[in-house]
Design an enzyme around this catalytic site. Structure first.
Site, PDB file in Angstrom:
ATOM      1  N   SER A  97       0.792  -1.231   0.000  1.00  0.00           N
ATOM      2  CA  SER A  97       0.000   0.000   0.000  1.00  0.00           C
ATOM      3  C   SER A  97       0.819   1.274   0.000  1.00  0.00           C
ATOM      4  CB  SER A  97      -0.939   0.010   1.202  1.00  0.00           C
ATOM      5  OG  SER A  97      -0.214  -0.136   2.405  1.00  0.00           O
ATOM      6  N   LYS A 139     -11.417   0.143  -2.311  1.00  0.00           N
ATOM      7  CA  LYS A 139     -10.459   0.759  -3.238  1.00  0.00           C
ATOM      8  C   LYS A 139     -11.027   0.654  -4.663  1.00  0.00           C
ATOM      9  CE  LYS A 139      -7.092  -0.277   0.266  1.00  0.00           C
ATOM     10  NZ  LYS A 139      -7.415   0.888   1.089  1.00  0.00           N
ATOM     11  N   HIS A 183      -4.921  -3.776  -2.775  1.00  0.00           N
ATOM     12  CA  HIS A 183      -4.547  -2.759  -3.765  1.00  0.00           C
ATOM     13  C   HIS A 183      -4.363  -3.337  -5.167  1.00  0.00           C
ATOM     14  CE1 HIS A 183      -3.937   0.471  -0.803  1.00  0.00           C
ATOM     15  NE2 HIS A 183      -3.676  -0.552  -0.008  1.00  0.00           N
TER      16      HIS A 183
HETATM   17  N1  PMP Z   1      -5.286  -4.465   3.685  1.00  0.00           N
HETATM   18  C1  PMP Z   1      -4.487  -3.567   3.094  1.00  0.00           C
HETATM   19  C2  PMP Z   1      -3.243  -4.042   2.438  1.00  0.00           C
HETATM   20  C3  PMP Z   1      -4.830  -2.221   3.089  1.00  0.00           C
HETATM   21  O1  PMP Z   1      -4.011  -1.312   2.516  1.00  0.00           O
HETATM   22  C4  PMP Z   1      -6.037  -1.803   3.708  1.00  0.00           C
HETATM   23  C5  PMP Z   1      -6.497  -0.369   3.729  1.00  0.00           C
HETATM   24  N2  PMP Z   1      -5.624   0.587   3.426  1.00  0.00           N
HETATM   25  C6  PMP Z   1      -6.827  -2.771   4.321  1.00  0.00           C
HETATM   26  C7  PMP Z   1      -6.434  -4.086   4.286  1.00  0.00           C
HETATM   27  C8  PMP Z   1      -8.091  -2.387   5.030  1.00  0.00           C
HETATM   28  O2  PMP Z   1      -9.110  -2.130   4.125  1.00  0.00           O
HETATM   29  P1  PMP Z   1     -10.443  -1.385   4.555  1.00  0.00           P
HETATM   30  O3  PMP Z   1     -10.311   0.025   4.147  1.00  0.00           O
HETATM   31  O4  PMP Z   1     -11.510  -2.101   3.800  1.00  0.00           O
HETATM   32  O5  PMP Z   1     -10.612  -1.552   6.018  1.00  0.00           O
END
Ligand code: PMP
Length: 399
Positions: free
Chosen positions: A185, A244, A213
């Site tokens: 991310s 996303k 992502h």
């Molecule tokens: N896993 C990863 C790799 C993320 O980057 C994120 C959010 N940035 C999440 C899980 C969590 O996702 P959510 O916004 O649906 O809580």
């Protein structure tokens, strides 16, 4: 230590920001004009830090199905999936996700964060071993901690280090859970998944990939890195988010292990939180159908990503290792990052400000995220704004 004393370091950091006259953590989108523009501080701003990779947040079909669900099923489910919060739409979405990934099992959670908490802590417990890539997301770390399992961090994107740690585990390696991400991310780099799969098979371990992502971004059909690397059938668990590429909120896990269905009964973050609203589920289902329908959004996203990455590279910025929807620009210090971030906002550009501990290894970054909804002209405006930043050592010496 008093309860509030722990917050003193936070107060000191906030005071530092006040002294700089910058308040990056209270940015308000006063008006959302489109997937790529909003009004912030009364001014029209180009958004380049949204994770809205396919730009679907304003897609007419997603909005229409969400409105229909809102009218026919109400504003919320007011309960957990396990009690009164499972509607026909939740089950239909689970079937659609399973079919999309070619898996037998799927579970829908309320967010990607709680999907990770729930799946990891239900699958593993005291006495088990989890090996995680050092750059994994906070929700993966928290899920590991909740599980009570032994946690071993291996060096980021370093299969040899993973191999070494598995070897040292002896017989315990057979039951270990390895966790990596498709696209990371913060730096936007991809896991060396084919090599990780080879290692997991060698030791008989299980593999979970968080495609938060990479869903909608990688693979012929947009199923993520595992599809792109041709190893979908070798990954034991795929988790992901609807927040996303799919432009809403929620999370999921898919697998071919029939035991995934039992995770529902053992996952506190599935049992003890309200399920996603009917409107959310309806728009996710529409977004998933759009994602499956063709490659034009993905193609445009990649055009934009390459344009931004190569443009910034040409300007001499030090970037994350590879182009993609996340383009990370390295900066020198927190103060410099803050100043550049504020200067970009002043020019009408919003990017993500990344300060420790959000970035790996104490790094500081300006994180740009690209969308299929960006026009080429908007990417050029973004490049122009970066070129107007003061020349600093974040640009390579050759320039
Ligand atoms: N896993 C990863 C790799 C993320 O980057 C994120 C959010 N940035 C999440 C899980 C969590 O996702 P959510 O916004 O649906 O809580």
């Amino acid at each position: 230590m008093g309860l509030f004393e722990k917050l003193e370091s936070v107060a000191a950091a906030r005071k530092g920001l006040e002294e700089l006259g910058i308040d990056p953590f209270h940015v308000v989108n006063e008006e959302i004009l489109s997937p790529t523009e909003a009004r912030i501080n009364g001014r029209k701003v180009l958004l380049a830090g949204t994770n809205n990779y396919l730009g679907l947040t304003f897609h007419p079909e997603c909005i229409e199905t969400a409105c229909q669900a809102l009218r026919s099923e109400g504003t919320g489910t007011t309960g957990s999936r396990m009690a009164n919060g499972t509607y026909a739409g939740h089950n239909a979405l689970e079937r659609e996700l399973a079919a999309f990934f070619g898996c037998s099992e799927a579970i829908v959670f309320s967010t990607g964060f709680v999907a990770n908490l729930g799946v990891i802590s239900a699958l593993t417990g005291p006495g088990d071993v989890i090996l995680i890539d050092g750059d994994c997301h906070a929700s993966i770390y928290d899920g590991c901690r909740m599980s009570g399992a032994d946690i071993l961090r291996f060096r980021h994107n370093n299969p040899a280090d993973l191999d070494k740690r598995l070897r040292r585990l002896g017989d315990r390696a057979q039951n270990a859970l390895i966790i990596v991400e498709g696209i990371y991310s913060m730096l936007g780099d991809q896991a060396p998944l084919a090599e990780i799969v080879r290692i997991k098979e060698q030791y008989g371990a299980l593999l979970m990939v968080d495609e938060a992502h990479s869903l909608g971004v990688l693979g012929q059909r947009g199923r993520g890195l595992a599809e792109a690397e041709g190893c979908l059938d070798k990954v034991d668990f795929i988790v992901g988010t609807f927040s996303k590429s799919l432009g809403t909120i929620g999370g999921f896990c898919v697998s071919n292990h029939p035991e995934l269905d039992l995770v529902r009964y053992a996952s506190r973050s599935y049992i003890f939180t309200a399920s996603p609203s009917p409107a959310t589920i309806a728009s996710v289902r529409s977004a998933l159908a759009l994602l499956e329908a063709g490659t034009h959004l993905r193609d445009k996203l990649w055009d934009n990503a390459r344009r931004l990455y190569s443009g910034l590279k040409q300007q001499g910025f030090e970037l994350g290792p590879q182009p993609g929807p996340v383009v990370a620009v390295y900066t020198e210090s927190s103060e410099q990052t803050l100043r550049c971030w504020a200067a970009l906002l002043e020019q009408g550009i919003y990017v993500n400000l990344v300060l420790p501990p959000a970035a790996p290894d104490g790094k500081t970054l300006l994180r740009c995220s690209v969308s299929a909804a960006h026009t080429s002209e908007q990417i050029d405006r973004l490049l122009q704004a970066f070129s107007a930043l003061p020349q600093t050592t974040t640009r390579t010496a050759s320039l």
